[in-house]
Scaffold this active site. Structure first.
Site, PDB file in Angstrom:
ATOM      1  N   CYS A 112       0.886  -1.177   0.000  1.00  0.00           N
ATOM      2  CA  CYS A 112       0.000   0.000   0.000  1.00  0.00           C
ATOM      3  C   CYS A 112       0.914   1.214   0.000  1.00  0.00           C
ATOM      4  CB  CYS A 112      -0.928  -0.021   1.208  1.00  0.00           C
ATOM      5  SG  CYS A 112      -1.937  -1.521   1.322  1.00  0.00           S
ATOM      6  N   ALA A 113       1.501   1.519  -1.148  1.00  0.00           N
ATOM      7  CA  ALA A 113       2.743   2.282  -1.217  1.00  0.00           C
ATOM      8  C   ALA A 113       2.599   3.798  -1.170  1.00  0.00           C
ATOM      9  CB  ALA A 113       3.521   1.892  -2.470  1.00  0.00           C
ATOM     10  N   PRO A 115       1.912   7.633  -0.168  1.00  0.00           N
ATOM     11  CA  PRO A 115       2.487   8.517  -1.190  1.00  0.00           C
ATOM     12  C   PRO A 115       3.922   8.170  -1.597  1.00  0.00           C
ATOM     13  CG  PRO A 115       2.593   9.578   0.947  1.00  0.00           C
ATOM     14  CD  PRO A 115       1.842   8.290   1.160  1.00  0.00           C
ATOM     15  N   GLY A 116       4.538   7.152  -0.939  1.00  0.00           N
ATOM     16  CA  GLY A 116       5.834   6.696  -1.413  1.00  0.00           C
ATOM     17  C   GLY A 116       6.977   6.819  -0.443  1.00  0.00           C
ATOM     18  N   LYS A 118       7.791   5.205   2.351  1.00  0.00           N
ATOM     19  CA  LYS A 118       8.408   3.935   2.727  1.00  0.00           C
ATOM     20  C   LYS A 118       9.059   3.261   1.521  1.00  0.00           C
ATOM     21  CE  LYS A 118       5.116   3.312   6.512  1.00  0.00           C
ATOM     22  NZ  LYS A 118       4.236   4.437   6.098  1.00  0.00           N
ATOM     23  N   GLU A 136      -0.506   0.406  -5.408  1.00  0.00           N
ATOM     24  CA  GLU A 136      -1.443   1.382  -4.842  1.00  0.00           C
ATOM     25  C   GLU A 136      -2.784   1.248  -5.562  1.00  0.00           C
ATOM     26  OE1 GLU A 136      -3.496   3.889  -2.822  1.00  0.00           O
ATOM     27  OE2 GLU A 136      -1.435   3.392  -2.209  1.00  0.00           O
ATOM     28  N   ASP A 163      -5.426  -3.322  -6.809  1.00  0.00           N
ATOM     29  CA  ASP A 163      -5.908  -3.686  -5.482  1.00  0.00           C
ATOM     30  C   ASP A 163      -4.967  -4.737  -4.908  1.00  0.00           C
ATOM     31  OD1 ASP A 163      -7.220  -4.636  -3.240  1.00  0.00           O
ATOM     32  OD2 ASP A 163      -9.187  -4.664  -4.178  1.00  0.00           O
ATOM     33  N   ASP A 181       1.993  -1.770   5.205  1.00  0.00           N
ATOM     34  CA  ASP A 181       1.548  -0.699   6.090  1.00  0.00           C
ATOM     35  C   ASP A 181       0.080  -0.482   5.756  1.00  0.00           C
ATOM     36  OD1 ASP A 181       1.954   1.361   8.055  1.00  0.00           O
ATOM     37  OD2 ASP A 181       1.812   2.806   6.430  1.00  0.00           O
ATOM     38  N   CYS A 230      -0.998   2.759  11.837  1.00  0.00           N
ATOM     39  CA  CYS A 230      -0.907   3.937  12.696  1.00  0.00           C
ATOM     40  C   CYS A 230      -2.186   4.049  13.532  1.00  0.00           C
ATOM     41  CB  CYS A 230      -0.639   5.206  11.894  1.00  0.00           C
ATOM     42  SG  CYS A 230      -1.862   5.582  10.612  1.00  0.00           S
TER      43      CYS A 230
END
Length: 297
Positions: A112-113, A115-116, A118, A136, A163, A181, A230
């Site tokens: 689930c990359a 905005p980038g 990680k 994404e 997906d 994440d 989070c």
């Protein structure tokens, strides 16, 4: 539909002192963490730039610098930021990518990359060598992901507008390392500013379980995976792991890992030993996070 009671959820997990620390973190202005992009600049060069801009900093790891909150607007307007020399990122997010312990030449998936941030971390740790798949599902966020990877000089990544729940079926046993994440309620980031009802929490946890299942299908035997969120909720953290450990199709081992310059408490479960999974406690520059590392045997 009843709203989820965050206060009661915190009481079940943390001591009174830890809960007070968490609630206080929601109202404090957090210091800023920046991640040095080693693909474009070394530490001495970046520190020279920060000094020339009269920005105070504390180096807290090989890649990261803690900077007082008052410099936040200065950082985002700096030429060095616009040229991709550093990325503004909460330190907990960096810790998720660091815990995966990727190496140059590996096949790595960021599920689930966007905005980038990680993905940029992972590309740095891989020294831009090997294969980094960045997935994404949101079209708008996908284009932001692509822009950031280009800006930060990431050369070993391929992006997919897809997906992530389908990845395990499409790419079984492909990846050495996977970072998940997961989308979550964001309670640890937003605190009492947001409200979720119990139906929303159930929908989120269902998605998280499906994503983790997909990740485990895509992971090679002997491969390792980091699951992070989070949020504080047991439903989105320990219970998601418990669901995976109950699955007889997988033989899983929870791994220990180091969290440099961050306080944490161990995860707890009545069914499994999840003590290696860590609940990062928020402070003046770290957001609350849940991080677990799993090996597929």
């Amino acid at each position: 539909m009843a709203l989820f009671d965050l206060q009661s959820a915190l009481d079940e997990i943390y001591t009174k002192e830890q809960k007070e620390q968490i609630l206080q973190s929601f109202i404090e202005e957090k210091n800023i963490n920046i991640f040095r992009n080693a693909l474009t600049i070394n530490a001495l060069e970046l520190e020279k730039i920060l000094n020339s801009e009269q920005i105070l900093y504390e180096k807290i790891s090989e890649f990261c610098y803690k900077i007082p909150y008052k410099y936040k607007s200065n950082l985002s307007s700096m030429k060095a930021f616009n040229e991709g020399f550093f990325y503004i990122q909460n330190y907990s997010s960096y810790l998720c990518a660091k815990a995966l312990d990727v190496r140059a030449g590996q096949n790595v998936l960021d599920m689930c990359a966007a905005p980038g941030g990680k993905s940029i971390n992972l590309a740095n740790f891989m020294q831009n060598e090997g294969y980094l798949a960045c997935v994404e599902a949101s079209k708008d966020r996908f284009f932001i992901l692509q822009e950031n990877l280009k800006k930060y000089g990431v050369k070993n990544a391929k992006t997919f507008l897809k997906d992530a729940k389908s990845i395990g079926r499409i790419c079984p046993l492909k990846f050495d390392k996977i970072l998940l994440d997961a989308p979550c309620s964001t309670f640890a980031k937003m605190g009492l500013k947001i409200q979720k009802n119990t139906k929303e929490i159930k929908q989120i946890t269902s998605l998280q379980k499906k994503l983790l299942h997909s990740a485990l299908l895509a992971l090679k035997h002997g491969g390792e995976l980091v699951y992070s969120t989070c949020t504080f909720l047991q439903e989105e953290n320990e219970e998601v792991l418990e669901n995976a450990f109950r699955n007889k199709d997988f033989n899983l081992q929870l791994l220990d890992f180091e969290l440099l310059n961050a306080d944490f408490v161990q995860a707890k479960s009545k069914e499994f030993d999840l003590s290696f999974a860590k609940r990062v406690l928020p402070n003046d520059y770290v957001d609350g996070f849940f991080i677990a590392k799993v090996k597929k045997l």
